[in-house]
Scaffold this motif. Structure first.
Motif, PDB file in Angstrom:
ATOM      1  N   ASP A   9      -0.254   4.842   9.275  1.00 21.00           N
ATOM      2  CA  ASP A   9       0.235   4.418  10.390  1.00 21.00           C
ATOM      3  C   ASP A   9       1.023   5.437  11.485  1.00 21.00           C
ATOM      4  N   LYS A  10       1.536   6.403  10.592  1.00 19.55           N
ATOM      5  CA  LYS A  10       2.301   7.352  11.301  1.00 19.55           C
ATOM      6  C   LYS A  10       1.373   8.282  12.219  1.00 19.55           C
TER       7      LYS A  10
ATOM      8  N   GLU B 113       0.528   8.903   5.413  1.00 19.96           N
ATOM      9  CA  GLU B 113       0.730   7.395   5.835  1.00 19.96           C
ATOM     10  C   GLU B 113       0.006   7.275   7.151  1.00 19.96           C
TER      11      GLU B 113
ATOM     12  N   LYS C  77       0.799  -1.309   0.051  1.00 22.28           N
ATOM     13  CA  LYS C  77       0.037  -0.019   0.099  1.00 22.28           C
ATOM     14  C   LYS C  77       0.718   1.304   0.135  1.00 22.28           C
ATOM     15  N   SER C  78       1.941   1.137   0.763  1.00 18.28           N
ATOM     16  CA  SER C  78       2.704   2.582   1.009  1.00 18.28           C
ATOM     17  C   SER C  78       3.324   2.640  -0.555  1.00 18.28           C
ATOM     18  N   THR C  79       4.009   1.703  -0.784  1.00 15.19           N
ATOM     19  CA  THR C  79       4.807   1.819  -2.158  1.00 15.19           C
ATOM     20  C   THR C  79       3.796   2.254  -3.286  1.00 15.19           C
TER      21      THR C  79
ATOM     22  N   ASP D 146      -2.756   6.413   2.653  1.00  9.63           N
ATOM     23  CA  ASP D 146      -2.293   5.110   2.540  1.00  9.63           C
ATOM     24  C   ASP D 146      -2.360   4.327   3.853  1.00  9.63           C
ATOM     25  N   GLY D 147      -3.249   3.257   4.066  1.00  4.15           N
ATOM     26  CA  GLY D 147      -3.213   2.573   5.274  1.00  4.15           C
ATOM     27  C   GLY D 147      -4.676   1.526   5.566  1.00  4.15           C
TER      28      GLY D 147
ATOM     29  N   ALA E  49       1.171   3.990  -3.012  1.00  2.00           N
ATOM     30  CA  ALA E  49       0.815   5.424  -2.455  1.00  2.00           C
ATOM     31  C   ALA E  49       1.887   6.459  -2.902  1.00  2.00           C
ATOM     32  N   VAL E  50       3.249   6.218  -2.605  1.00  5.32           N
ATOM     33  CA  VAL E  50       4.062   6.822  -3.136  1.00  5.32           C
ATOM     34  C   VAL E  50       4.179   7.016  -4.645  1.00  5.32           C
TER      35      VAL E  50
ATOM     36  N   ARG F  52      10.042  -7.228   5.263  1.00  7.01           N
ATOM     37  CA  ARG F  52      10.155  -5.865   5.668  1.00  7.01           C
ATOM     38  C   ARG F  52      10.464  -5.774   7.021  1.00  7.01           C
TER      39      ARG F  52
ATOM     40  N   VAL G 278       1.023  12.404   0.074  1.00 10.85           N
ATOM     41  CA  VAL G 278       0.668  11.335   0.628  1.00 10.85           C
ATOM     42  C   VAL G 278       0.728  11.227   1.806  1.00 10.85           C
TER      43      VAL G 278
END
Length: 153
Positions: free
Chosen positions: A33-34, A31, A14-16, A65-66, A18-19, A101, A29
């Motif tokens: 989670d942050k 994120e 998802k993060s990849t 993203d998340g 989104a970027v 990861r 973007v």
């Protein structure tokens, strides 16, 4: 596409995505989670998470993203989205990416294991209830996602 929500099983990328979407569209973007997890990896209470998301979703242009699984409150960002991307990749693919990861907690692995059976249907229901006017894109493979990204570029 001005307000995009990216969801999917842990380890799907998802993060990849989104970027890459941010690079292709110029959209900022966010994120999630942050914003959601404390430094001790404690989940934010649902009421507070709704408030935080309301602030994040107030902007006119973003990619969020998340997928926070059982901790998430989706309706806030789905109501504002004009596009939703769901990465519906297989368990083996996502598990491999997650292992590669980093180390993850047991609740993460329970979510990843049960995602397609338990959480995916809830996401689809949430799309129907809260993102009726959004374009919904469901991708079952990285190749399908790459074709979508190529069209955006």
């Amino acid at each position: 596409m001005k307000r995009v929500v990216v969801l999917g099983r842990g380890g799907a990328g998802k993060s990849t995505l989104a970027v890459a979407l941010g690079d292709a569209t110029g959209l900022p973007v966010v994120e999630l989670d942050k914003h959601f997890w404390s430094p001790e990896l404690e989940a934010m209470p649902p009421e507070r998470w709704s408030e935080v998301q309301s602030g994040l979703a107030a902007g006119e242009r973003w990619i969020m993203d998340g997928d926070l699984g059982p901790y998430d409150v989706l309706d806030v960002r789905l109501r504002r989205a004009d596009a939703v991307v769901l990465l519906d990749y297989s368990f083996p693919r996502c598990a491999w990416r997650a292992v590669w990861r980093s180390r993850e907690r047991a609740d993460f692995w329970r979510w990843v294991w049960s995602w397609r059976r338990r959480h995916r249907p809830l996401l689809l229901e949430a799309f129907a209830a809260h993102a009726r006017d959004a374009e919904v894109h469901v991708f079952r493979s990285p190749r399908a996602t790459a074709r979508f990204l190529a069209r955006i570029r």
